[in-house]
Design a protein around this motif. Structure first.
Motif, PDB file in Angstrom:
ATOM      1  N   GLY A  55       0.678  -1.254  -0.019  1.00 24.70           N
ATOM      2  CA  GLY A  55       0.151   0.249   0.072  1.00 24.70           C
ATOM      3  C   GLY A  55       0.857   1.306  -0.104  1.00 24.70           C
ATOM      4  O   GLY A  55       0.175   2.437   0.635  1.00 24.70           O
ATOM      5  N   LEU A  56       1.967   1.292  -0.549  1.00 31.35           N
ATOM      6  CA  LEU A  56       2.979   2.340  -0.561  1.00 31.35           C
ATOM      7  C   LEU A  56       2.418   3.361  -1.926  1.00 31.35           C
ATOM      8  O   LEU A  56       1.819   2.817  -3.019  1.00 31.35           O
ATOM      9  CB  LEU A  56       4.262   2.075  -0.868  1.00 31.35           C
ATOM     10  CG  LEU A  56       4.966   1.278   0.138  1.00 31.35           C
ATOM     11  CD1 LEU A  56       6.301   0.559  -0.169  1.00 31.35           C
ATOM     12  CD2 LEU A  56       5.010   1.930   1.378  1.00 31.35           C
ATOM     13  N   ASP A  57       2.756   4.564  -1.764  1.00 34.36           N
ATOM     14  CA  ASP A  57       2.532   5.494  -2.865  1.00 34.36           C
ATOM     15  C   ASP A  57       3.411   5.070  -4.077  1.00 34.36           C
ATOM     16  O   ASP A  57       4.493   4.526  -4.071  1.00 34.36           O
ATOM     17  CB  ASP A  57       3.063   6.796  -2.567  1.00 34.36           C
ATOM     18  CG  ASP A  57       2.289   7.500  -1.395  1.00 34.36           C
ATOM     19  OD1 ASP A  57       1.018   6.957  -1.235  1.00 34.36           O
ATOM     20  OD2 ASP A  57       2.558   8.608  -0.835  1.00 34.36           O
ATOM     21  N   ALA A  58       2.554   4.919  -5.034  1.00 34.40           N
ATOM     22  CA  ALA A  58       3.407   4.785  -6.520  1.00 34.40           C
ATOM     23  C   ALA A  58       4.542   5.569  -6.744  1.00 34.40           C
ATOM     24  O   ALA A  58       4.371   6.930  -6.552  1.00 34.40           O
ATOM     25  CB  ALA A  58       2.362   4.823  -7.706  1.00 34.40           C
ATOM     26  N   GLY A  59       5.667   4.822  -6.914  1.00 32.95           N
ATOM     27  CA  GLY A  59       7.029   5.758  -7.136  1.00 32.95           C
ATOM     28  C   GLY A  59       7.834   5.929  -5.906  1.00 32.95           C
ATOM     29  O   GLY A  59       8.806   6.452  -6.067  1.00 32.95           O
ATOM     30  N   ARG A  60       7.233   5.306  -4.878  1.00 36.24           N
ATOM     31  CA  ARG A  60       8.028   5.793  -3.632  1.00 36.24           C
ATOM     32  C   ARG A  60       9.370   4.979  -3.694  1.00 36.24           C
ATOM     33  O   ARG A  60      10.415   5.416  -3.174  1.00 36.24           O
ATOM     34  CB  ARG A  60       7.096   4.757  -2.551  1.00 36.24           C
ATOM     35  CG  ARG A  60       8.102   4.668  -1.167  1.00 36.24           C
ATOM     36  CD  ARG A  60       8.443   6.230  -0.418  1.00 36.24           C
ATOM     37  NE  ARG A  60       9.042   5.959   0.948  1.00 36.24           N
ATOM     38  CZ  ARG A  60      10.402   5.724   0.812  1.00 36.24           C
ATOM     39  NH1 ARG A  60      11.176   5.916  -0.450  1.00 36.24           N
ATOM     40  NH2 ARG A  60      10.915   5.820   1.841  1.00 36.24           N
ATOM     41  N   LEU A  61       9.601   3.784  -4.379  1.00 34.54           N
ATOM     42  CA  LEU A  61      10.994   3.356  -4.446  1.00 34.54           C
ATOM     43  C   LEU A  61      11.597   3.731  -5.838  1.00 34.54           C
ATOM     44  O   LEU A  61      11.300   3.387  -6.782  1.00 34.54           O
ATOM     45  CB  LEU A  61      10.718   1.816  -4.350  1.00 34.54           C
ATOM     46  CG  LEU A  61      10.327   1.005  -3.122  1.00 34.54           C
ATOM     47  CD1 LEU A  61       9.757  -0.315  -3.339  1.00 34.54           C
ATOM     48  CD2 LEU A  61      11.499   1.376  -2.142  1.00 34.54           C
ATOM     49  N   GLY A  62      12.856   4.416  -5.467  1.00 38.59           N
ATOM     50  CA  GLY A  62      13.684   4.822  -6.528  1.00 38.59           C
ATOM     51  C   GLY A  62      14.980   3.691  -6.679  1.00 38.59           C
ATOM     52  O   GLY A  62      15.212   3.124  -5.666  1.00 38.59           O
ATOM     53  N   PHE A  63      15.726   3.846  -7.486  1.00 44.61           N
ATOM     54  CA  PHE A  63      17.016   3.345  -7.827  1.00 44.61           C
ATOM     55  C   PHE A  63      17.914   3.736  -8.524  1.00 44.61           C
ATOM     56  O   PHE A  63      17.794   4.718  -9.338  1.00 44.61           O
ATOM     57  CB  PHE A  63      16.814   1.654  -8.172  1.00 44.61           C
ATOM     58  CG  PHE A  63      16.357   1.816  -9.770  1.00 44.61           C
ATOM     59  CD1 PHE A  63      16.634   1.406 -10.551  1.00 44.61           C
ATOM     60  CD2 PHE A  63      14.723   1.745  -9.910  1.00 44.61           C
ATOM     61  CE1 PHE A  63      16.398   1.527 -12.015  1.00 44.61           C
ATOM     62  CE2 PHE A  63      14.278   1.925 -11.019  1.00 44.61           C
ATOM     63  CZ  PHE A  63      15.062   1.738 -12.114  1.00 44.61           C
ATOM     64  N   GLU A  64      19.323   3.562  -8.379  1.00 43.10           N
ATOM     65  CA  GLU A  64      20.215   3.730  -9.310  1.00 43.10           C
ATOM     66  C   GLU A  64      20.640   2.903 -10.333  1.00 43.10           C
ATOM     67  O   GLU A  64      20.429   1.537  -9.789  1.00 43.10           O
ATOM     68  CB  GLU A  64      21.668   3.760  -8.254  1.00 43.10           C
ATOM     69  CG  GLU A  64      21.448   4.966  -7.061  1.00 43.10           C
ATOM     70  CD  GLU A  64      22.712   4.812  -6.060  1.00 43.10           C
ATOM     71  OE1 GLU A  64      22.698   5.757  -5.411  1.00 43.10           O
ATOM     72  OE2 GLU A  64      23.253   3.849  -5.963  1.00 43.10           O
ATOM     73  N   GLU A  71      11.065   5.263 -15.812  1.00 43.25           N
ATOM     74  CA  GLU A  71       9.743   5.898 -15.572  1.00 43.25           C
ATOM     75  C   GLU A  71       9.749   7.007 -14.444  1.00 43.25           C
ATOM     76  O   GLU A  71       9.020   6.864 -13.469  1.00 43.25           O
ATOM     77  CB  GLU A  71       8.602   5.069 -15.602  1.00 43.25           C
ATOM     78  CG  GLU A  71       8.505   4.189 -16.734  1.00 43.25           C
ATOM     79  CD  GLU A  71       7.263   2.822 -16.500  1.00 43.25           C
ATOM     80  OE1 GLU A  71       6.742   3.116 -15.509  1.00 43.25           O
ATOM     81  OE2 GLU A  71       7.431   1.878 -17.159  1.00 43.25           O
ATOM     82  N   GLY A  72      10.863   7.540 -14.255  1.00 44.21           N
ATOM     83  CA  GLY A  72      10.691   8.694 -13.072  1.00 44.21           C
ATOM     84  C   GLY A  72      11.417   8.074 -11.844  1.00 44.21           C
ATOM     85  O   GLY A  72      11.521   8.965 -10.869  1.00 44.21           O
ATOM     86  N   ARG A  73      11.739   6.781 -11.643  1.00 43.22           N
ATOM     87  CA  ARG A  73      12.442   6.123 -10.576  1.00 43.22           C
ATOM     88  C   ARG A  73      13.716   6.149 -10.393  1.00 43.22           C
ATOM     89  O   ARG A  73      14.529   6.036  -9.493  1.00 43.22           O
ATOM     90  CB  ARG A  73      11.771   4.784 -10.485  1.00 43.22           C
ATOM     91  CG  ARG A  73      10.375   4.415 -10.064  1.00 43.22           C
ATOM     92  CD  ARG A  73      10.010   3.000 -10.205  1.00 43.22           C
ATOM     93  NE  ARG A  73       8.657   2.891 -10.048  1.00 43.22           N
ATOM     94  CZ  ARG A  73       8.006   2.780  -8.897  1.00 43.22           C
ATOM     95  NH1 ARG A  73       8.701   2.657  -7.953  1.00 43.22           N
ATOM     96  NH2 ARG A  73       6.686   2.508  -9.027  1.00 43.22           N
ATOM     97  N   ALA A  74      14.494   6.414 -11.540  1.00 40.39           N
ATOM     98  CA  ALA A  74      15.884   6.536 -11.552  1.00 40.39           C
ATOM     99  C   ALA A  74      16.519   7.475 -10.930  1.00 40.39           C
ATOM    100  O   ALA A  74      16.131   8.880 -11.033  1.00 40.39           O
ATOM    101  CB  ALA A  74      16.559   6.433 -12.902  1.00 40.39           C
ATOM    102  N   THR A  75      17.414   7.644  -9.945  1.00 38.26           N
ATOM    103  CA  THR A  75      18.046   8.622  -9.159  1.00 38.26           C
ATOM    104  C   THR A  75      19.521   8.812  -9.584  1.00 38.26           C
ATOM    105  O   THR A  75      19.908   9.770  -9.271  1.00 38.26           O
ATOM    106  CB  THR A  75      17.802   8.405  -7.612  1.00 38.26           C
ATOM    107  OG1 THR A  75      18.484   7.142  -7.237  1.00 38.26           O
ATOM    108  CG2 THR A  75      16.489   8.201  -7.255  1.00 38.26           C
ATOM    109  N   GLY A  76      20.000   7.680 -10.161  1.00 38.62           N
ATOM    110  CA  GLY A  76      21.486   7.908 -10.249  1.00 38.62           C
ATOM    111  C   GLY A  76      22.032   6.954 -11.491  1.00 38.62           C
ATOM    112  O   GLY A  76      21.434   5.884 -11.552  1.00 38.62           O
ATOM    113  N   LEU A  77      23.056   7.338 -12.044  1.00 38.69           N
ATOM    114  CA  LEU A  77      23.900   6.473 -12.925  1.00 38.69           C
ATOM    115  C   LEU A  77      25.283   6.275 -12.264  1.00 38.69           C
ATOM    116  O   LEU A  77      26.004   7.486 -12.226  1.00 38.69           O
ATOM    117  CB  LEU A  77      23.965   6.993 -14.201  1.00 38.69           C
ATOM    118  CG  LEU A  77      22.707   7.309 -15.215  1.00 38.69           C
ATOM    119  CD1 LEU A  77      23.004   8.144 -16.571  1.00 38.69           C
ATOM    120  CD2 LEU A  77      22.130   6.260 -15.462  1.00 38.69           C
ATOM    121  N   HIS A  78      25.501   5.287 -12.116  1.00 37.08           N
ATOM    122  CA  HIS A  78      26.916   4.963 -11.182  1.00 37.08           C
ATOM    123  C   HIS A  78      27.707   4.202 -12.278  1.00 37.08           C
ATOM    124  O   HIS A  78      27.665   3.115 -12.725  1.00 37.08           O
ATOM    125  CB  HIS A  78      26.692   4.159  -9.987  1.00 37.08           C
ATOM    126  CG  HIS A  78      26.118   5.189  -8.900  1.00 37.08           C
ATOM    127  ND1 HIS A  78      26.701   4.918  -7.575  1.00 37.08           N
ATOM    128  CD2 HIS A  78      25.214   5.877  -8.803  1.00 37.08           C
ATOM    129  CE1 HIS A  78      26.071   5.677  -6.829  1.00 37.08           C
ATOM    130  NE2 HIS A  78      25.207   6.236  -7.547  1.00 37.08           N
TER     131      HIS A  78
END
Length: 432
Positions: free
Chosen positions: A214-223, A249-256
């Motif tokens: 039941g988390l908000d859509a998009g709560r989890l981002g990732f690198e 789809e907007g979830r990427a936070t970084g490119l390592h």
């Protein structure tokens, strides 16, 4: 009052309306694909610790070991300045801030590693290690001992390890939920991505977890870790990394950038695998352009030359790491990997020197811009955005204090954030 100038036009208002209507889809596309920087703090480094080596004391242990190395090999400001070539005006401010940082917040971003640093284990053992990582990270956030950012690097989405990686992520995230919920500083890292479809699959995985809890859509981002040539250039000649950002789809936070896997993929011999190799520069330049304006940040790789052994070897390793870090900062790679406690003194020394040596000039230019005063440089809104971003990053990591920034600029942090915030279409307006 002078005579009002007569203004004449030739085009009917309908022309402007028609053009705006025709560009509405482009406006929406720009808004969706290029939201701009999120304005949140970016850590100056990421530290990787194997899953089985991670304990409740890991952060403090790294800080203590780094302090011990300073005591042994650079016990005062003059000695560290001599090693790194710091000027007299920087030696004491940098050294004192490095020691304070190691005592207060030695690690800004920590990733518990279940990939290369962990290796194949029995499933029951990896399950237990992932559950323990969740418990320890939850406890650290509860008692105030956590790094600003913490999380895990799971195994990649390739067939051989896909199921294991998915299960480890599930165990870890479920453990956090059972311990009270996902911390604000949670970061997930997806390694060895070669196809945008793997990113899409990871998005579906995170969506499924959010729905279950039941988390908000998009709560989890990732690198996304860039460790293969296929992640930079596809067989059809397109920049794969750009596709990956959109597939997130907007979830990427970084490119390592993964220095050693990427170098090996291109056939670079082990002795020449480094973050300043031409192959590394090309990959990071493509990453940087692909990520620009999307809100996804680029992170540099690491050096595997460790500051261990006698003082001469430690100093050589420190000079190398300091130089690579300064080089990355000048290229706008504001984050990198650190592989050993001995790397973090020179990480912070390089970062603090970078922001302190340019502080006065940046403050003066931003002040002139803010008050529309003259000077020998004519800055535009985009430059004011870069100047304020520079000062904000210096404040976030501890290189600068808000009191000294206010003294030189007359600006508050909120003022700095307002200059740093404008999007592409707002830049002209901000100059009025």
């Amino acid at each position: 009052m002078g005579q009002q100038e007569k203004v004449a036009t030739s085009l009917a208002g309908a022309v402007s309306e028609e053009i705006s209507a025709s560009l509405a889809p482009v406006d929406a596309e720009l808004e969706r694909r290029y939201p701009g920087d999120p304005g949140t703090r970016q850590p100056v480094h990421t530290v990787y610790v194997p899953g089985d080596a991670f304990t409740a004391d890991t952060l403090r242990t790294w800080g203590d070991q780094a302090l011990a190395l300073l005591d042994a090999h650079a016990p005062d400001a003059a000695s560290l300045a001599a090693v790194l070539g710091l000027g007299d005006d920087l030696a004491e401010p940098v050294y004192s801030r490095v020691r304070a940082k190691l005592e207060r917040e030695p690690v800004e971003d920590l990733r518990v590693d279940f990939e290369d640093g962990y290796g194949p284990r029995p499933d029951a053992e990896e399950d237990a290690t992932a559950a323990r990582a969740a418990r320890l990270i939850a406890e650290a956030y509860r008692d105030g001992t956590a790094a600003p950012y913490m999380g895990i690097r799971m195994k990649c989405m390739e067939a051989a390890v896909r199921d294991r990686g998915i299960r480890t992520l599930d165990v870890f995230l479920t453990g956090l939920m059972e311990a009270g919920g996902l911390p604000d500083g949670l970061v997930l890292t997806l390694p060895k991505v070669t196809y945008a479809e793997q990113v899409s699959a990871f998005v579906r995985l995170l969506e499924a977890f959010e729905k279950v809890h039941g988390l908000d859509a998009g709560r989890l981002g990732f690198e996304i870790q860039i460790e293969t040539s296929q992640a930079i250039l596809a067989t059809d000649g397109t920049a794969t990394v750009a596709r990956m950002i959109q597939a997130a789809e907007g979830r990427a936070t970084g490119l390592h950038y993964g220095t050693f896997d990427y170098s090996a993929c291109l056939g670079v011999s082990a002795a020449h695998q480094a973050s300043d190799h031409p192959a590394a520069d090309h990959a990071k330049a493509v990453m940087q352009v692909a990520a620009a304006g999307t809100g996804v940040r680029v992170c540099d790789g690491s050096t595997n030359v460790l500051p261990v052994g006698p003082t001469e070897k430690v100093h050589d390793a420190w000079r190398l790491h300091y130089g690579l870090t300064r080089r990355a900062l000048s290229r706008a790679y504001y984050q990198g990997w650190d592989m050993h406690p001995g790397h973090i003194p020179t990480r912070y020394a390089a970062v603090f020197a970078f922001y302190r040596e340019g502080f006065a000039q940046a403050a003066a230019r931003l002040t002139r811009y803010a008050h529309r005063a003259g000077g020998d440089v004519m800055d535009e809104p985009a430059t004011a955005k870069a100047l304020s971003g520079y000062l904000l990053r210096g404040l976030d990591c501890g290189a600068l204090d808000i009191a000294e920034v206010a003294r030189l600029t007359g600006l508050t942090r909120a003022d700095l954030e307002s200059f740093a915030a404008p999007r592409r279409g707002d830049l002209t307006a901000s100059a009025q």
